[in-house]
Design a protein around this motif. Sequence first.
Motif, short mmCIF file in Angstrom:
data_model
loop_
_atom_site.label_atom_id
_atom_site.label_comp_id
_atom_site.label_asym_id
_atom_site.label_seq_id
_atom_site.Cartn_x
_atom_site.Cartn_y
_atom_site.Cartn_z
N PHE A 38 -7.82 1.63 13.36
CA PHE A 38 -6.81 1.03 14.35
C PHE A 38 -6.20 -0.19 13.97
O PHE A 38 -4.78 -0.31 14.24
CB PHE A 38 -7.46 0.96 15.90
N VAL A 39 -6.97 -1.20 13.42
CA VAL A 39 -6.44 -2.35 12.97
C VAL A 39 -5.01 -2.16 11.58
O VAL A 39 -4.12 -2.92 11.77
CB VAL A 39 -7.29 -3.23 12.21
N VAL A 40 -5.71 -0.96 10.90
CA VAL A 40 -4.69 -0.66 9.93
C VAL A 40 -3.03 -0.19 10.54
O VAL A 40 -2.28 -0.46 9.99
CB VAL A 40 -5.04 0.42 9.08
N TYR A 41 -3.37 0.49 11.74
CA TYR A 41 -2.24 0.88 12.46
C TYR A 41 -1.25 -0.42 12.91
O TYR A 41 -0.31 -0.17 13.11
CB TYR A 41 -2.51 1.88 13.60
N CYS A 42 -2.09 -1.25 13.46
CA CYS A 42 -1.35 -2.50 14.02
C CYS A 42 -0.60 -2.90 12.77
O CYS A 42 0.37 -3.32 12.73
CB CYS A 42 -2.31 -3.48 14.33
N VAL A 132 -6.35 2.62 2.59
CA VAL A 132 -5.30 3.06 3.77
C VAL A 132 -3.99 2.45 3.85
O VAL A 132 -2.86 3.08 3.84
CB VAL A 132 -5.95 3.50 4.89
N LEU A 133 -3.99 0.90 3.97
CA LEU A 133 -3.11 0.28 4.38
C LEU A 133 -2.22 0.28 2.95
O LEU A 133 -0.94 0.25 2.98
CB LEU A 133 -3.40 -1.15 4.40
N LEU A 134 -2.70 0.29 1.87
CA LEU A 134 -1.99 0.26 0.49
C LEU A 134 -1.32 1.99 0.44
O LEU A 134 -0.16 1.75 -0.04
CB LEU A 134 -2.86 0.25 -0.86
N TYR A 135 -1.95 2.81 0.94
CA TYR A 135 -1.28 4.11 1.08
C TYR A 135 -0.11 4.14 1.76
O TYR A 135 0.90 4.82 1.42
CB TYR A 135 -2.24 4.98 1.20
N PHE A 136 -0.31 3.40 3.10
CA PHE A 136 0.98 3.38 4.03
C PHE A 136 2.03 2.57 3.14
O PHE A 136 3.12 3.06 3.33
CB PHE A 136 0.49 2.72 5.13
N THR A 137 1.66 1.60 2.67
CA THR A 137 2.74 0.67 1.94
C THR A 137 3.28 1.50 0.86
O THR A 137 4.77 1.36 0.75
CB THR A 137 2.22 -0.67 1.08
N VAL A 138 2.89 2.38 0.15
CA VAL A 138 3.31 2.90 -1.28
C VAL A 138 4.34 4.10 -0.48
O VAL A 138 5.44 4.43 -1.09
CB VAL A 138 2.31 3.42 -2.17
N THR A 139 3.84 4.80 0.61
CA THR A 139 4.30 5.84 0.90
C THR A 139 5.74 5.39 1.63
O THR A 139 6.94 5.98 1.61
CB THR A 139 3.84 6.45 2.23
N TYR A 140 5.91 4.41 2.53
CA TYR A 140 6.93 3.80 3.18
C TYR A 140 7.88 3.22 2.03
O TYR A 140 9.20 3.58 2.17
CB TYR A 140 6.79 2.72 4.02
#
Length: 226
Positions: A38-42, A132-140
Amino acid sequence: MKHILKQRLTLSDILLIAANLIPLWGVWFRGWDAKMIFVVYCLESVIVGLYNLLQMWLVTLVKKKDVCKKNGTSNMLSGYFFMLFFLFHYGVFIFVQLKIFLSVLSLKGLTDNVFMFLFHLPLYLPNYALWVLLYFTVTYGLVILKDFVFTGVYKTIEMSTLFFAPYGRIFVQQFVVIIGSFVLMFNKEGKIFILVFIVCKIFFELLINYNKILENAMKKKSIEQE
């Protein structure tokens, strides 16, 4: 309803859906802490804002200035003005979201100092959350390259449209994140909640056509001002 929901999913939508399913898999089958996810989603809100700021900068390099309509009058303003205003305005939303979440959840070893937290993420997040945060960053980043840079959208898009682009999703995200933080206070495992949360998040963020809604709103506002 057909104007609100997307008629078909793009490759970008599929990539983002996959990015959201990875945390769900981790919580259910790898024992990841739902609160940390949930912190990652923030922090996803921070990623979206930084990328939007980068997009605004790219538009500014090309167009230098753009029109700003207010009270029936139009003025040409520097793209850097839009960027600074967005940085302040959006930054307030993010600060409030993180402050509430960190204060309410009170995870062991997790500070409620927003700036301390943002600048020292490896101290507070486990490795899987950082990945997971890195994956979000790369995907965006890939989505922006595909839909914004390679298509040449940055050459024609209005700065006002780009300014408001993240807010539809952010309002939804802030609501579910803040509500979710209270729910997770009383739910140690959080598997069922994280499932419901991610399904709702995918629907509201990726299946609703916010671009169409924003486009119609901007057209309506333009007509009213003429």
